[in-house]
Enzyme design. Structure first.
Site, PDB file in Angstrom:
ATOM      1  N   HIS A 141      -2.764  10.885   0.738  1.00 40.89           N
ATOM      2  CA  HIS A 141      -2.174  10.688   2.070  1.00 40.89           C
ATOM      3  C   HIS A 141      -1.531  12.019   2.457  1.00 40.89           C
ATOM      4  O   HIS A 141      -0.348  12.104   2.733  1.00 40.89           O
ATOM      5  CB  HIS A 141      -1.178   9.524   2.044  1.00 40.89           C
ATOM      6  CG  HIS A 141      -0.906   8.901   3.385  1.00 40.89           C
ATOM      7  ND1 HIS A 141      -1.056   7.548   3.646  1.00 40.89           N
ATOM      8  CD2 HIS A 141      -0.470   9.433   4.541  1.00 40.89           C
ATOM      9  CE1 HIS A 141      -0.721   7.290   4.902  1.00 40.89           C
ATOM     10  NE2 HIS A 141      -0.360   8.415   5.468  1.00 40.89           N
TER      11      HIS A 141
ATOM     12  N   GLU B 271      -7.207   8.407   6.382  1.00 44.61           N
ATOM     13  CA  GLU B 271      -7.465   9.054   7.672  1.00 44.61           C
ATOM     14  C   GLU B 271      -8.006  10.479   7.551  1.00 44.61           C
ATOM     15  O   GLU B 271      -7.329  11.458   7.910  1.00 44.61           O
ATOM     16  CB  GLU B 271      -6.183   9.062   8.515  1.00 44.61           C
ATOM     17  CG  GLU B 271      -5.612   7.682   8.754  1.00 44.61           C
ATOM     18  CD  GLU B 271      -4.482   7.665   9.776  1.00 44.61           C
ATOM     19  OE1 GLU B 271      -3.980   8.733  10.151  1.00 44.61           O
ATOM     20  OE2 GLU B 271      -4.106   6.556  10.218  1.00 44.61           O
TER      21      GLU B 271
ATOM     22  N   ARG C 108       0.859  -1.185   0.000  1.00 43.56           N
ATOM     23  CA  ARG C 108       0.000   0.000   0.000  1.00 43.56           C
ATOM     24  C   ARG C 108       0.898   1.239   0.000  1.00 43.56           C
ATOM     25  O   ARG C 108       1.670   1.444   0.939  1.00 43.56           O
ATOM     26  CB  ARG C 108      -0.889   0.001   1.248  1.00 43.56           C
ATOM     27  CG  ARG C 108      -1.663   1.282   1.414  1.00 43.56           C
ATOM     28  CD  ARG C 108      -2.631   1.263   2.595  1.00 43.56           C
ATOM     29  NE  ARG C 108      -3.275   2.557   2.683  1.00 43.56           N
ATOM     30  CZ  ARG C 108      -3.142   3.412   3.700  1.00 43.56           C
ATOM     31  NH1 ARG C 108      -2.431   3.091   4.765  1.00 43.56           N
ATOM     32  NH2 ARG C 108      -3.733   4.577   3.667  1.00 43.56           N
TER      33      ARG C 108
ATOM     34  N   ASN D 228      -7.134   1.845  10.019  1.00 42.46           N
ATOM     35  CA  ASN D 228      -5.815   2.024  10.622  1.00 42.46           C
ATOM     36  C   ASN D 228      -6.010   2.014  12.130  1.00 42.46           C
ATOM     37  O   ASN D 228      -6.838   2.770  12.652  1.00 42.46           O
ATOM     38  CB  ASN D 228      -5.187   3.364  10.210  1.00 42.46           C
ATOM     39  CG  ASN D 228      -4.818   3.399   8.735  1.00 42.46           C
ATOM     40  OD1 ASN D 228      -4.950   2.399   8.031  1.00 42.46           O
ATOM     41  ND2 ASN D 228      -4.354   4.545   8.274  1.00 42.46           N
TER      42      ASN D 228
ATOM     43  N   TYR E 286      -3.988   2.080  15.896  1.00 44.38           N
ATOM     44  CA  TYR E 286      -2.757   2.210  16.692  1.00 44.38           C
ATOM     45  C   TYR E 286      -3.005   2.079  18.191  1.00 44.38           C
ATOM     46  O   TYR E 286      -2.217   1.476  18.894  1.00 44.38           O
ATOM     47  CB  TYR E 286      -2.054   3.540  16.382  1.00 44.38           C
ATOM     48  CG  TYR E 286      -1.432   3.509  14.998  1.00 44.38           C
ATOM     49  CD1 TYR E 286      -0.200   2.900  14.787  1.00 44.38           C
ATOM     50  CD2 TYR E 286      -2.104   4.027  13.889  1.00 44.38           C
ATOM     51  CE1 TYR E 286       0.368   2.832  13.519  1.00 44.38           C
ATOM     52  CE2 TYR E 286      -1.536   3.968  12.615  1.00 44.38           C
ATOM     53  CZ  TYR E 286      -0.301   3.361  12.442  1.00 44.38           C
ATOM     54  OH  TYR E 286       0.248   3.282  11.187  1.00 44.38           O
TER      55      TYR E 286
HETATM   56  C1  FCB Z   1      -0.931   7.218  10.658  1.00 46.90           C
HETATM   57  C2  FCB Z   1      -0.524   7.728   9.299  1.00 46.90           C
HETATM   58  C3  FCB Z   1       0.809   7.241   8.825  1.00 46.90           C
HETATM   59  C4  FCB Z   1       1.821   7.182   9.954  1.00 46.90           C
HETATM   60  C5  FCB Z   1       1.256   6.432  11.131  1.00 46.90           C
HETATM   61  C6  FCB Z   1       2.217   6.270  12.288  1.00 46.90           C
HETATM   62  O1  FCB Z   1      -1.796   8.118  11.257  1.00 46.90           O
HETATM   63  O2  FCB Z   1      -1.482   7.382   8.346  1.00 46.90           O
HETATM   64  O3  FCB Z   1       1.232   8.055   7.782  1.00 46.90           O
HETATM   65  O4  FCB Z   1       2.226   8.444  10.274  1.00 46.90           O
HETATM   66  O5  FCB Z   1       0.112   7.082  11.592  1.00 46.90           O
END
Ligand code: FCB
Length: 456
Positions: A121, A166, A77, A299, A301
């Site tokens: 992006h 995002e 990607r 996404n 985290y």
């Molecule tokens: C996300 C982004 C990516 C990277 C990661 C750690 O929010 O999409 O570009 O910065 O975090």
């Protein structure tokens, strides 16, 4: 020890984005982007760096693709820099820019790696920003033209398209909080931006489908399970609000439910929207935004734990109250919370019913460096990924139609306002020499892909 096997044809991939890796910022006719401008504005990037060179991927893409092939990666990607293709955002097309992405696609396909292309992006052409950027509805039209130009060139070979990465970051983080380009702090403007991003997505979907027959088209959201820090009414309400601000504000309109009424009411009350409501929304917009997609990219985290007295309404910073001890945070200061991935995938599946899901990003920042033998022993990253893969497998058990997983990131790279201080790569990058060293996590990932699963 249990074994977690993934469905046949599960798409194991890695992810990057244009501004974070390409460099060559002024080469071959590339126009200026808002990230060039922002990162060169003193005080915006905390180590004073920018993406002028980054990982020099523009010149080293063949080696980087060979590296992925060696790891057995099935899909990649990456994003396209809009100002390489249309230096002024609209109008004149830069043939050299299109040629670059054409070569990437062909090199990937020759290596047996499927391209997943993200159109946006975050590197908006600065020329469009000068006209108001995403606060301007006309930018949504410009995006559709860009989508058309790009997919007419690549659509015969690219069969996976992601319109936006995002939109919360591209709208609120960058226009309300102001931490990302263009660095504006204006809540009302940020909400306009969110609408124009979603509108541009909906307008681009049929264009991508037309130019890329049989393709899957979707969008990527960053999502976070949000929990109250206590059962107090105030904390519960803070969690409701944050969930609306971060997750539902994007999920609801994409899945045909309008913007969430509780959030519109909160924003009117706080003066972030006029008393008449969300006036940027014109008749027909919501139908366009809700155009059915082939997949949703997620996404993930971390989770967000909300405590009401830590959330000044005017800021609404997505400040995570960490429940886990410091040893369990990554170097970004993000709490490691693998079960949150199971939670968010399961929730999205049950509440919104996307046709298909991909984890389009997940990964961790740890700065483990090469040792005396030149080996990078990043055990914490391997553990992080393993635990998140298992959480994803559990979401599949719960019925979530998860078809693939992209590790963020292939390479250490330019981490936005944190510059080069954060290393998310499974491959180490020496920024002086541009040497790449696959970290232990990359070698472990190769075994995961080969076995189509993990053991705990
Ligand atoms: C996300 C982004 C990516 C990277 C990661 C750690 O929010 O999409 O570009 O910065 O975090």
């Amino acid at each position: 020890m249990s074994k977690y096997v993934f469905p046949d044809n599960f798409v194991w991939g890695t992810a990057t984005s244009s501004y974070q890796i390409e460099g060559a910022a002024t080469e071959d006719g590339r126009g200026e982007s808002i990230w060039d401008r922002f990162s060169k504005t003193p005080g915006k990037v905390n180590d004073g760096t920018n993406g002028d060179v980054a990982c020099d991927h523009y010149h080293r893409y063949r080696d980087d693709i060979a590296l992925m092939k060696d790891l057995g990666v099935r899909a990649y990607r990456f994003s396209v820099a809009w100002p390489r293709v249309l230096p002024k955002g609209r109008g004149e097309v830069n043939a050299a820019g299109l040629d670059f992405y054409d070569r990437i696609v062909d090199t990937l396909l020759a290596a047996g790696i499927e391209p997943f292309v993200t159109l946006y992006h975050w590197d908006l052409p600065q020329a469009l920003q000068d006209e108001g950027g995403w606060t301007n509805r006309a930018t949504a039209e410009a995006f559709v033209t860009y989508a058309d130009v790009l997919s007419r060139r690549l659509g015969d070979r690219v069969k996976k398209w992601i319109t936006h990465n995002e939109p919360w970051c591209a709208s609120l983080l960058s226009h309300q909080i102001g931490l990302h380009a263009p660095g504006i702090r204006d809540y009302r403007a940020a909400l306009s931006v969110s609408h124009h991003l979603l509108l541009s997505h909906g307008l681009a979907v049929p264009v991508l489908r037309k130019n890329s027959p049989g393709a899957e088209v979707g969008i990527t959201l960053n999502l976070t399970p949000t929990v109250p820090a206590s059962r107090s009414a105030a904390d519960l309400d803070a969690a409701r609000h944050h969930d609306g601000y971060f997750n539902r504000w994007f999920l609801d309109p994409l899945f045909g439910r309008h913007y969430p009424a509780d959030m519109v009411a909160d924003y009117i009350k706080a003066g972030h929207l006029p008393p008449e409501g969300f006036t940027d929304v014109r008749p027909g917009d919501l139908e366009i935004i809700a155009t059915p997609c082939d997949f949703l990219g997620v996404n993930y985290y971390n989770r967000t734990v909300m405590r009401s007295d830590k959330v000044p309404e005017e800021q609404n910073l997505p400040r995570t109250e960490h429940l886990a001890p410091r040893e369990e945070w990554t170097e970004m200061g993000w709490e490691v919370y693998p079960d949150g991935l199971r939670q968010i995938l399961t929730r999205v599946h049950l509440e919104y019913g996307p046709a298909k899901l991909y984890v389009t990003e997940n990964g961790a920042s740890y700065s483990d460096a090469p040792d005396a033998e030149g080996r990078v022993r990043d055990e914490r990253r391997t553990r992080f990924l393993r635990d998140h893969f298992i959480a994803a497998r559990r979401a599949i058990d719960a019925g979530a139609p998860l078809a693939g997983y992209f590790v963020w990131s292939l390479l250490d790279n330019f981490e936005w306002e944190r510059g080069y201080t954060q290393r998310f790569g499974i491959v180490w990058v020496d920024y002086e020499t541009q040497k790449r060293i696959p970290k232990d996590s990359a070698l472990w990932y190769r075994r995961v892909i080969a076995a189509n699963g993990v053991e705990d």
